[in-house]
Scaffold this motif. Structure first.
Motif, PDB file in Angstrom:
ATOM      1  N   SER A   1       0.894  -1.295  -0.054  1.00  0.00           N
ATOM      2  CA  SER A   1      -0.050   0.005  -0.037  1.00  0.00           C
ATOM      3  C   SER A   1       0.934   1.267   0.142  1.00  0.00           C
ATOM      4  O   SER A   1       1.416   1.499   1.062  1.00  0.00           O
ATOM      5  CB  SER A   1      -0.855  -0.059   1.204  1.00  0.00           C
TER       6      SER A   1
ATOM      7  N   THR B   1      -0.065   4.530  -0.101  1.00  0.00           N
ATOM      8  CA  THR B   1      -0.338   5.448   0.677  1.00  0.00           C
ATOM      9  C   THR B   1       0.394   5.214   2.392  1.00  0.00           C
ATOM     10  O   THR B   1       0.810   6.244   2.845  1.00  0.00           O
ATOM     11  CB  THR B   1      -2.130   5.468   1.040  1.00  0.00           C
ATOM     12  N   LEU B   2       0.167   4.109   2.565  1.00  0.00           N
ATOM     13  CA  LEU B   2       0.845   3.683   4.104  1.00  0.00           C
ATOM     14  C   LEU B   2       2.302   3.672   3.958  1.00  0.00           C
ATOM     15  O   LEU B   2       2.976   4.249   4.911  1.00  0.00           O
ATOM     16  CB  LEU B   2       0.069   2.424   4.709  1.00  0.00           C
TER      17      LEU B   2
ATOM     18  N   SER C   1       1.064  12.514   2.347  1.00  0.00           N
ATOM     19  CA  SER C   1       0.775  11.559   1.678  1.00  0.00           C
ATOM     20  C   SER C   1      -0.553  10.695   2.141  1.00  0.00           C
ATOM     21  O   SER C   1      -1.467  10.579   1.378  1.00  0.00           O
ATOM     22  CB  SER C   1       1.985  10.506   1.988  1.00  0.00           C
ATOM     23  N   VAL C   2      -0.684  10.564   3.394  1.00  0.00           N
ATOM     24  CA  VAL C   2      -1.716   9.523   3.872  1.00  0.00           C
ATOM     25  C   VAL C   2      -2.967  10.477   4.128  1.00  0.00           C
ATOM     26  O   VAL C   2      -2.852  11.629   4.504  1.00  0.00           O
ATOM     27  CB  VAL C   2      -1.569   8.937   5.099  1.00  0.00           C
ATOM     28  N   GLY C   3      -4.069   9.917   3.695  1.00  0.00           N
ATOM     29  CA  GLY C   3      -5.275  10.612   3.543  1.00  0.00           C
ATOM     30  C   GLY C   3      -6.134  10.129   5.077  1.00  0.00           C
ATOM     31  O   GLY C   3      -6.712   9.314   5.078  1.00  0.00           O
TER      32      GLY C   3
ATOM     33  N   LYS D   1     -12.401  -0.516   4.450  1.00  0.00           N
ATOM     34  CA  LYS D   1     -11.244  -1.164   4.072  1.00  0.00           C
ATOM     35  C   LYS D   1     -11.325  -2.855   4.030  1.00  0.00           C
ATOM     36  O   LYS D   1     -11.640  -3.407   3.248  1.00  0.00           O
ATOM     37  CB  LYS D   1      -9.958  -1.006   4.347  1.00  0.00           C
TER      38      LYS D   1
ATOM     39  N   TRP E   1      -8.547   4.313  -5.775  1.00  0.00           N
ATOM     40  CA  TRP E   1      -8.150   4.213  -4.592  1.00  0.00           C
ATOM     41  C   TRP E   1      -7.152   2.989  -4.631  1.00  0.00           C
ATOM     42  O   TRP E   1      -7.286   1.766  -5.159  1.00  0.00           O
ATOM     43  CB  TRP E   1      -8.794   4.298  -3.489  1.00  0.00           C
ATOM     44  N   VAL E   2      -5.749   3.095  -3.883  1.00  0.00           N
ATOM     45  CA  VAL E   2      -4.630   2.046  -4.085  1.00  0.00           C
ATOM     46  C   VAL E   2      -5.349   0.640  -3.801  1.00  0.00           C
ATOM     47  O   VAL E   2      -4.904  -0.425  -4.499  1.00  0.00           O
ATOM     48  CB  VAL E   2      -3.693   2.201  -3.164  1.00  0.00           C
TER      49      VAL E   2
ATOM     50  N   ASN F   1     -11.506   9.215  -3.959  1.00  0.00           N
ATOM     51  CA  ASN F   1     -10.224   9.233  -3.729  1.00  0.00           C
ATOM     52  C   ASN F   1      -9.548   8.641  -4.819  1.00  0.00           C
ATOM     53  O   ASN F   1      -9.839   7.350  -4.883  1.00  0.00           O
ATOM     54  CB  ASN F   1      -9.895   8.528  -2.347  1.00  0.00           C
TER      55      ASN F   1
ATOM     56  N   TYR G   1     -16.613   9.113   1.586  1.00  0.00           N
ATOM     57  CA  TYR G   1     -16.377  10.430   1.780  1.00  0.00           C
ATOM     58  C   TYR G   1     -17.721  11.187   1.644  1.00  0.00           C
ATOM     59  O   TYR G   1     -17.692  12.572   1.292  1.00  0.00           O
ATOM     60  CB  TYR G   1     -15.337  10.879   0.624  1.00  0.00           C
TER      61      TYR G   1
ATOM     62  N   LYS H   1     -13.705   8.974   8.194  1.00  0.00           N
ATOM     63  CA  LYS H   1     -13.601  10.223   7.592  1.00  0.00           C
ATOM     64  C   LYS H   1     -14.519  11.038   8.345  1.00  0.00           C
ATOM     65  O   LYS H   1     -13.940  12.210   8.439  1.00  0.00           O
ATOM     66  CB  LYS H   1     -13.579  10.186   5.967  1.00  0.00           C
TER      67      LYS H   1
ATOM     68  N   TYR I   1      -8.396  15.430  -1.379  1.00  0.00           N
ATOM     69  CA  TYR I   1      -7.356  15.019  -2.112  1.00  0.00           C
ATOM     70  C   TYR I   1      -7.031  16.073  -3.404  1.00  0.00           C
ATOM     71  O   TYR I   1      -8.145  16.265  -3.912  1.00  0.00           O
ATOM     72  CB  TYR I   1      -7.286  13.618  -2.470  1.00  0.00           C
TER      73      TYR I   1
ATOM     74  N   ARG J   1      -0.492  12.583  -5.710  1.00  0.00           N
ATOM     75  CA  ARG J   1      -1.428  12.818  -4.868  1.00  0.00           C
ATOM     76  C   ARG J   1      -1.239  13.560  -3.783  1.00  0.00           C
ATOM     77  O   ARG J   1      -0.160  13.146  -3.216  1.00  0.00           O
ATOM     78  CB  ARG J   1      -2.413  11.717  -4.676  1.00  0.00           C
TER      79      ARG J   1
HETATM   80  N1  GLU Z   1      -7.683   6.348   2.398  1.00  0.00           N
HETATM   81  C1  GLU Z   1      -6.399   6.804   2.893  1.00  0.00           C
HETATM   82  C2  GLU Z   1      -5.474   7.209   1.700  1.00  0.00           C
HETATM   83  O1  GLU Z   1      -5.782   6.619   0.678  1.00  0.00           O
HETATM   84  C3  GLU Z   1      -5.475   6.109   4.082  1.00  0.00           C
HETATM   85  C4  GLU Z   1      -4.618   5.176   3.665  1.00  0.00           C
HETATM   86  C5  GLU Z   1      -4.853   3.967   3.179  1.00  0.00           C
HETATM   87  O2  GLU Z   1      -5.917   3.219   4.057  1.00  0.00           O
HETATM   88  O3  GLU Z   1      -4.711   3.761   1.949  1.00  0.00           O
HETATM   89  O4  GLU Z   1      -4.394   7.651   1.984  1.00  0.00           O
END
Ligand code: GLU
Ligand code: PMP
Length: 399
Positions: free
Chosen positions: A14, A16-17, A37-39, A101, A125-126, A175, A207, A238, A324, A374
């Motif tokens: 991941s 983002t993480l 970076s992280v949302g 998730k 999203w990733v 996202n 969201y 969120k 974002y 992003r």
């Molecule tokens: N949804 C957020 C993001 O895209 C949190 C991190 C994740 O769970 O991917 O940054």
């Protein structure tokens, strides 16, 4: 050396993480990194929600919870869906998991068979693509770009559907793009989906409350044509600033809810008892906190769009929701850093911004959006202003 299963070997980390972790490590070494970076909301969880969790501890909610979640929470979610989204889901159709998730992954694992096609409009999203891979499904990406505000057209969708299409995954507000589909745009998509009864519609509405259109959020589940084969994914992360509490849910046709519950019973059991009581307070308590945070995000949206548009070469849409920004950065690809390193792609650019500007962003490739990066603007106005000053300086040094 231990051998790792092909299923997990094929999975991407991941991003983002990973970027957030990298920025935390740099910070721990003393670097003054601004993490975009992280949302996740930068606000603390509202007081009345924390109090409910403390009370749950005192009241000994310390035993295993029912696998699909406490009935009181599922009722509160059922009421919320009816009150806010005009959706009719009985508590039996709701399964609470460890975050949206997990809820989404549950639904994908419960419904996608090997070789089934899952349509994902990109940028996305990733985790969407990786979850489908985990289920051994086939990801069918439909690329969209800045010119259509990253929105999928009815025609693109029609062309992508085949007899093997099992599901479509839609995220609005999105996202990583911040795009929000209007009622008319959704209707056009629903008109296509109505003709393909085998397609399960998975709507990620995490969201929904972070929206700047001035109008009401429209849930995909509210269209009668597809309501009986729509799964809603949502949670408290969120809207209520509760990312660490890990509570999300799916609301689904009853057979899917049962399958998800069976899977969860073998895989993770019911979600944290204390966090569930906190989530119940979030859904049943005062809602002003949601609007206060939304307003702050809107102010920051205005700020970052203005700052980004002042930087020559960065191209951005005006996001209508989420938190974002996804600037198109192709103008910088092919240039060289002051140290003489060539920027070959958006990943190199994100890395350059981290090293040169000490601003953590995420490479668009993680979202199937090469040529973009992003940024999450869920941080203070001061951080955002300083981050854009640094980004502008660093980009200005590329030759
Ligand atoms: N949804 C957020 C993001 O895209 C949190 C991190 C994740 O769970 O991917 O940054
Ligand atoms: N869907 C989208 C589009 C997201 O951005 C996130 C944020 N991580 C999630 C789902 C999952 O949220 P959570 O697991 O924290 O409820």
């Amino acid at each position: 050396m231990q051998s790792i299963s092909p299923r997990v070997r094929a999975l991407a980390v991941s991003q983002t993480l990973a970027m957030s972790q990298k920025s935390a490590e740099l910070k721990a070494q003393g670097a003054d990194v601004i993490n975009l970076s992280v949302g996740e909301p930068d606000f603390n969880t509202p007081r009345h929600i924390k109090d409910a969790a403390i009370k749950a501890i005192e009241d000994n909610f310390s035993f295993y919870s029912p696998v699909p979640g406490y009935m009181s929470l599922r009722k509160a979610i059922s009421d919320k869906l009816s009150r806010e989204n005009r959706l009719s889901f009985a508590p039996e159709q709701i399964v609470v998991g460890n975050g949206a998730k997990h809820a989404l992954c549950n639904v994908i694992m419960a419904t996608v068979a090997p070789g089934d096609e899952v349509i994902i409009p990109t940028p996305a999203w990733v985790s969407y693509m990786e979850m489908v891979k985990l289920a051994e499904g086939t990801v069918v990406e439909i690329p969209t770009g800045l010119e259509s505000d990253f929105k999928l057209s009815a025609e693109q969708l029609e062309n992508a559907i085949t007899p093997r299409t099992r599901a479509i995954l839609l995220c609005s507000p999105s996202n990583p793009t911040g795009s929000v589909y209007s009622r008319e745009e959704l209707q056009a998509i629903v008109d296509v989906l109505a003709r393909h009864e085998q397609v399960l519609v998975i709507a990620d509405e995490i969201y929904e409350h972070i929206i700047y259109t001035g109008g009401d959020f429209v849930s995909l589940g509210s269209f009668a044509e597809i309501a009986d084969r729509t799964v809603i994914i949502n949670g408290v992360s969120k809207a209520y600033a509760m990312t660490g509490w890990r509570i999300g849910y799916c609301a689904a046709p009853v057979e899917i809810a049962k399958a998800v519950s069976k899977l969860q019973g073998q895989y993770t059991s019911g979600a944290s008892s204390i966090a569930q009581k906190a989530a119940e307070a979030a859904y049943t308590g005062p809602q002003d906190c949601v609007e206060e945070m939304r307003k702050a995000f809107q102010r920051r949206r205005d700020l970052v769009v203005r700052l980004a548009r002042e930087i020559p070469g960065l191209k951005v849409n005006e996001p209508q929701g989420a938190f974002y920004l996804l600037p198109e950065v192709s103008a910088f690809i092919g240039l060289s850093t002051p140290a003489g390193k060539k920027i070959e792609n958006s990943g190199d650019l994100a890395m350059y911004l981290l090293e040169e500007a000490l601003v953590a962003t995420v490479d668009g490739n993680a979202f199937a959006a090469p040529g973009y990066i992003r940024l999450s603007y869920a941080t203070s106005d001061e951080n955002l202003t300083e981050a854009f000053r640094r980004i502008s300086d660093a980009l200005g040094k590329l030759k």
